[in-house]
Design an enzyme around this catalytic site. Structure first.
Site, PDB file in Angstrom:
ATOM      1  CG  HIS A 190      -1.916   1.092   1.239  1.00 63.96           C
ATOM      2  ND1 HIS A 190      -1.825   2.136   2.134  1.00 63.96           N
ATOM      3  CD2 HIS A 190      -3.007   1.340   0.472  1.00 63.96           C
ATOM      4  CE1 HIS A 190      -2.825   2.964   1.924  1.00 63.96           C
ATOM      5  NE2 HIS A 190      -3.560   2.507   0.920  1.00 63.96           N
TER       6      HIS A 190
ATOM      7  CG  ASP B 102      -6.960   3.796  -0.140  1.00 64.36           C
ATOM      8  OD1 ASP B 102      -5.722   3.729   0.010  1.00 64.36           O
ATOM      9  OD2 ASP B 102      -7.601   4.853   0.044  1.00 64.36           O
TER      10      ASP B 102
END
EC number: 3.1.1.4
Length: 145
Positions: free
Chosen positions: A75, A119
């Site tokens: 991420h 996300d």
């Protein structure tokens, strides 16, 4: 004007000048939180991921401690790529939905699509990765070299 009023006015002006130097808070953090909750169907509160391993939370260094921590590193790397594209991932707002199959993105701009995909990928990764309580709130100075 009374001298006391001038002092108050001066104090307000000085405080506003100082406030202009405060960086904005990440706006999409709330959205990311909802994606996490949707992906894991509410089984674990999103704050559990804020201080986990070497990469979940602010910053990140060293080798991820487990699969869940690797999700956070991926991420972080994804946000890094978004920044290279000229996007501001922590400030980018996007449209998403929580359906019966889990969360999905529905956005318009390239930056919104990319950040939402970062996300979404992380939220789904969190949902499928085991959570090890021993890796919560670790001493990163010792374990993340």
């Amino acid at each position: 004007m009374y001298p006391a009023h001038l002092l108050v006015l001066l104090a307000v002006c000085v405080s506003l000048l100082g406030a202009s130097a405060i960086p904005p808070l990440p706006l999409n953090l709330v959205q990311f939180t909802y994606l996490i909750q949707c992906a894991n169907k509410g089984s674990r509160a999103s704050y559990h991921y804020a201080d986990y391993g070497c990469y979940c939370g602010a910053g990140g260094s060293g080798t991820p401690v487990d699969e869940l921590d690797r999700c956070c590193k991926i991420h972080d790397d994804c946000y890094g790529e978004a920044e290279k594209m000229g996007c501001y991932p922590k400030l980018t707002m996007y449209n998403y939905y929580c359906g019966t199959e889990g969360p999905y993105c529905n956005t318009k701009t390239d930056c919104q699509r990319y950040v939402c995909a970062c996300d979404l990928q992380a939220a789904k990764c969190f949902a499928r990765s085991p959570y090890n309580n021993k890796n919560y709130n670790i001493d990163t100075s010792k374990r993340c070299k």
